[in-house]
Design a protein around this motif. Structure first.
Motif, mmCIF file in Angstrom:
data_model
loop_
_atom_site.group_PDB
_atom_site.id
_atom_site.type_symbol
_atom_site.label_atom_id
_atom_site.label_comp_id
_atom_site.label_asym_id
_atom_site.label_seq_id
_atom_site.Cartn_x
_atom_site.Cartn_y
_atom_site.Cartn_z
ATOM 1 N N ASP A 146 0.838 -1.198 0.000
ATOM 2 C CA ASP A 146 0.000 0.000 0.000
ATOM 3 C C ASP A 146 0.872 1.247 0.000
ATOM 4 O OD1 ASP A 146 -2.541 1.498 0.370
ATOM 5 O OD2 ASP A 146 -1.632 2.020 2.286
ATOM 6 N N GLY A 147 0.730 2.021 -1.061
ATOM 7 C CA GLY A 147 1.486 3.260 -1.216
ATOM 8 C C GLY A 147 1.334 3.730 -2.645
ATOM 9 N N THR A 148 1.940 4.854 -2.987
ATOM 10 C CA THR A 148 1.973 5.250 -4.388
ATOM 11 C C THR A 148 2.714 4.166 -5.167
ATOM 12 O OG1 THR A 148 4.079 6.390 -4.101
ATOM 13 C CG2 THR A 148 2.067 7.715 -3.738
ATOM 14 N N TRP A 149 2.583 4.174 -6.486
ATOM 15 C CA TRP A 149 3.294 3.157 -7.280
ATOM 16 C C TRP A 149 4.789 3.204 -6.981
ATOM 17 C CZ3 TRP A 149 0.917 -0.772 -9.204
ATOM 18 C CH2 TRP A 149 -0.399 -0.650 -9.631
ATOM 19 N N ARG A 150 5.339 4.415 -6.838
ATOM 20 C CA ARG A 150 6.779 4.555 -6.580
ATOM 21 C C ARG A 150 7.143 3.963 -5.217
ATOM 22 N NH1 ARG A 150 10.237 8.446 -4.532
ATOM 23 N NH2 ARG A 150 8.535 9.819 -3.939
ATOM 24 N N LYS A 151 6.323 4.265 -4.203
ATOM 25 C CA LYS A 151 6.594 3.749 -2.855
ATOM 26 C C LYS A 151 6.387 2.233 -2.793
ATOM 27 C CE LYS A 151 7.635 7.673 -0.863
ATOM 28 N NZ LYS A 151 6.646 8.580 -0.323
ATOM 29 N N ALA A 152 5.382 1.741 -3.507
ATOM 30 C CA ALA A 152 5.146 0.294 -3.520
ATOM 31 C C ALA A 152 6.326 -0.437 -4.161
ATOM 32 C CB ALA A 152 3.855 -0.018 -4.267
ATOM 33 N N ARG A 153 6.854 0.123 -5.246
ATOM 34 C CA ARG A 153 8.022 -0.493 -5.884
ATOM 35 C C ARG A 153 9.225 -0.459 -4.944
ATOM 36 N NH1 ARG A 153 6.123 2.541 -10.403
ATOM 37 N NH2 ARG A 153 5.012 1.206 -11.866
#
Length: 201
Positions: A106-113
């Motif tokens: 759970d996070g922005t796509w950047r944070k999830a990656r």
């Protein structure tokens, strides 16, 4: 001075969502791994999902030291709900299937990656995806791509597929109330000007 906050849903007590949060059983175990930047977010939909599902756990962090323990849950097979070229589309359980431990970053796509990069065990999990075509009800921000859903919407859709014909729609009730409250707070005119011509999915 900050407003009084509900200890359970973390909303201001005047806008508490607990009365709308269901208590749903699921064959699937849901493990939500939340990036710390999401914790204070007004639209913390991962928390809503974790509160509404009896067989769910929310863990906050960037590096999960006990990830091996969290993933090796007897009776479940762990799968990461995240796009990849080799990701398998989710399908309804057959009676003999072992249920999934559905791991959801759970996070922005950047944070999830970033979570995947920092946790090799997570990145190594077999991946599953939802069929394209999901339309988000998240009307407050533009989706980065077609089919992009908020965390609670993705989990709801995944469970609807896996455990058909059981309905998990009640999970979305507090989410929809949250969206309506945010729109009301900003005013209809500002909402229409900023978001009225946008739709997700």
């Amino acid at each position: 001075m900050s407003r009084p906050q509900c200890a359970r849903c973390h909303r201001p007590t005047s806008h508490c969502l607990c009365a709308l949060i269901p208590s749903l059983d699921s064959r699937t175990r849901v493990l939500l791994l939340q990036h710390p930047s999401e914790v204070g977010h007004a639209l913390n939909t991962a928390r809503l999902a974790a509160l509404g599902l009896n067989n769910a756990q929310l863990v906050v962090g960037e590096v999960f030291e006990d990830l091996a323990t969290l993933l090796n849950l007897p009776g479940y097979q762990a799968r990461l709900l995240f796009p990849a070229d080799d990701a398998q589309p989710l399908q309804a359980y057959a009676p003999e299937d072992q249920p999934l431990l559905l791991v959801v970053p759970d996070g922005t796509w950047r944070k999830a990656r970033k979570l995947l990069h920092l946790n090799p065990l997570l990145a190594a999990l077999p991946r599953v995806t939802l069929d394209d075509g999901g339309i988000s009800r998240y009307r407050l921000r533009k989706a980065p791509s077609a089919g992009a859903l908020s965390t609670v919407e993705a989990i709801t859709q995944a469970l609807q597929v896996l455990e058909a014909p059981t309905s998990f729609e009640p999970l979305l009730k507090p989410f929809e109330a949250l969206i309506e409250g945010q729109i009301a707070a900003m005013g209809q005119e500002i909402f229409q000007r900023n978001h009225g011509d946008e739709h997700l999915g």
